[in-house]
Design an enzyme around this catalytic site. Structure first.
Site, PDB file in Angstrom:
ATOM      1  CG  MET A  30      -1.896  -1.196   1.173  1.00  0.00           C
ATOM      2  SD  MET A  30      -3.477  -0.906   1.993  1.00  0.00           S
ATOM      3  CE  MET A  30      -2.947  -0.572   3.655  1.00  0.00           C
ATOM      4  CG  LEU A  33       7.197   1.443  -0.888  1.00  0.00           C
ATOM      5  CD1 LEU A  33       7.936   1.212  -2.197  1.00  0.00           C
ATOM      6  CD2 LEU A  33       6.298   0.259  -0.553  1.00  0.00           C
ATOM      7  N   GLY A  36      11.105  -2.665   5.576  1.00  0.00           N
ATOM      8  CA  GLY A  36      10.381  -3.947   5.582  1.00  0.00           C
ATOM      9  C   GLY A  36       9.924  -4.317   4.177  1.00  0.00           C
ATOM     10  CG  HIS A  37       6.964  -1.995   2.178  1.00  0.00           C
ATOM     11  ND1 HIS A  37       6.863  -0.879   2.952  1.00  0.00           N
ATOM     12  CD2 HIS A  37       5.742  -2.580   2.180  1.00  0.00           C
ATOM     13  CE1 HIS A  37       5.626  -0.766   3.421  1.00  0.00           C
ATOM     14  NE2 HIS A  37       4.928  -1.795   2.972  1.00  0.00           N
ATOM     15  CD  GLN A  61      -6.110  -3.558   2.894  1.00  0.00           C
ATOM     16  OE1 GLN A  61      -5.983  -4.066   1.791  1.00  0.00           O
ATOM     17  NE2 GLN A  61      -5.166  -3.651   3.811  1.00  0.00           N
ATOM     18  CD  GLN A 159      -1.960  -8.608   4.365  1.00  0.00           C
ATOM     19  OE1 GLN A 159      -2.835  -7.764   4.388  1.00  0.00           O
ATOM     20  NE2 GLN A 159      -0.715  -8.307   4.056  1.00  0.00           N
ATOM     21  CG  MET A 190      10.955  -1.076  10.281  1.00  0.00           C
ATOM     22  SD  MET A 190      12.013  -0.822   8.878  1.00  0.00           S
ATOM     23  CE  MET A 190      13.554  -0.534   9.729  1.00  0.00           C
ATOM     24  CB  SER A 191       4.211  -0.401  10.942  1.00  0.00           C
ATOM     25  OG  SER A 191       2.940   0.101  10.612  1.00  0.00           O
ATOM     26  CB  SER A 192       3.067   2.545   6.365  1.00  0.00           C
ATOM     27  OG  SER A 192       3.702   1.681   5.459  1.00  0.00           O
TER      28      SER A 192
HETATM   29  O1  PAF Z   1      -0.242  -5.606   3.520  1.00  0.00           O
HETATM   30  C1  PAF Z   1      -0.669  -4.725   2.758  1.00  0.00           C
HETATM   31  O2  PAF Z   1      -0.002  -3.734   2.476  1.00  0.00           O
HETATM   32  C2  PAF Z   1      -2.069  -4.870   2.152  1.00  0.00           C
HETATM   33  O3  PAF Z   1      -2.925  -5.480   3.049  1.00  0.00           O
HETATM   34  C3  PAF Z   1      -2.079  -5.595   0.796  1.00  0.00           C
HETATM   35  C4  PAF Z   1      -1.577  -7.015   0.918  1.00  0.00           C
HETATM   36  C5  PAF Z   1      -1.223  -4.834  -0.196  1.00  0.00           C
HETATM   37  C6  PAF Z   1      -3.507  -5.664   0.237  1.00  0.00           C
HETATM   38  O4  PAF Z   1      -4.056  -4.401   0.063  1.00  0.00           O
END
Ligand code: PAF
Length: 286
Positions: A30, A33, A36-37, A61, A159, A190-192
């Site tokens: 999403m 970044l 972690g990404h 979501q 997830q 780490m998290s946005s």
């Molecule tokens: O983990 C995320 O960033 C989101 O849940 C994903 C997997 C991109 C789905 O929108």
């Protein structure tokens, strides 16, 4: 690096690549970044001929009152980072292209992917409909990207369990890669969403990983029972964070609570620090 916005064009490109025999590694995100990404991206680069990253803040979501509108969007910065990693394609669709609004129908998304149990526990209890939205968009992204391998971070453990289940239930020909959570030097996952934390909140947010690390050590040591350890961890966290939603120790695959050590399990927690909802987990080998 090519940026594609149209779902049809994206699907077409991916189809051509597949036909030419190129292996496709796909990292759905999403945006906003962080390291972690980038770990997911690097792993994808190491294992595939072509690496594709999607950046899409998925409206389906987020529940009412959640942070869809304020979720960090940093496209320019994200593209710079991905260029540096030598990503081949970025798919960055608009919300209306991914989630068409049917003016004749009050519901924005018709097709649903329901899970009988996995999506109703843990975070699912507090974010009704969240995993339905995740699964619907992930399935759509998979159909469009037709990847050979997909990369997901262990921080969103529930997830990952749901996406693995989606792949296996639908017999999708996709290899799932779970990449370990990346942490700051002091342990914060780490998290946005960490960007929302004030310095004082950030200091308190550290309790989450610390309590989980102690729990993992104690479970592995095996001196005390799981139920007692869980209660201790809950009491400690309740004193340090603003609102603890849950702290559970569950089987790594079924996400059912475990009462004694045996198979691989995961300790997961979700809490609020200030207005920010944080999640974290530790995986404990069987
Ligand atoms: O983990 C995320 O960033 C989101 O849940 C994903 C997997 C991109 C789905 O929108």
């Amino acid at each position: 690096m090519k940026v594609i916005r149209s779902p049809k064009e994206f699907q077409h490109r991916m189809r051509l690549l597949r036909r030419r025999g190129s292996s496709i590694g796909f990292v759905p995100t999403m945006g906003a970044l962080h390291e972690g990404h980038l770990r997911l991206v690097r792993r994808a680069c190491a294992e595939n001929d072509t690496v594709v990253v999607s950046i899409f803040v998925n409206p389906t979501q987020f529940g009412p009152g959640e942070d869809y509108k304020k979720y960090p969007r940093r496209m320019r910065d994200d593209l710079k980072k991905l260029r540096r990693e030598k990503v081949d394609y970025v798919f960055e669709p608009t919300a209306s292209a991914m989630v068409p609004k049917k003016s004749s129908h009050p519901v924005r998304w018709e097709t649903s992917r329901e899970f009988h149990r996995l999506a109703g526990v843990l975070c699912g209890k507090y974010r009704p409909g969240h995993f339905r939205g995740v699964a619907a968009i992930v399935a759509k992204l998979f159909y469009l990207a037709q990847p050979h391998r997909v990369y997901f971070g262990a921080k969103d453990y529930q997830q990952t369990a749901i996406v693995r289940r989606l792949i296996s239930d639908l017999d999708l020909d996709i290899a799932f890669r779970l990449v370990p959570t990346v942490r700051e030097g002091d342990g914060l996952a780490m998290s946005s969403r960490n960007a929302y934390l004030s310095p004082a909140e950030r200091a308190r947010a550290l309790s989450l990983s610390r309590v989980l690390f102690v729990l993992r050590r104690e479970i592995r040591a095996g001196r005390r029972g799981i139920a007692v350890l869980r209660q201790d961890a809950i009491s400690t966290l309740r004193r340090r964070v603003d609102r603890l939603q849950y702290l559970e120790i569950v089987d790594a695959e079924t996400l059912r609570p475990v009462s004694r050590r045996g198979r691989k399990c995961v300790a997961l927690a979700a809490c609020y620090v200030g207005q920010t909802r944080l999640i974290d987990n530790v995986i404990i080998p069987g």
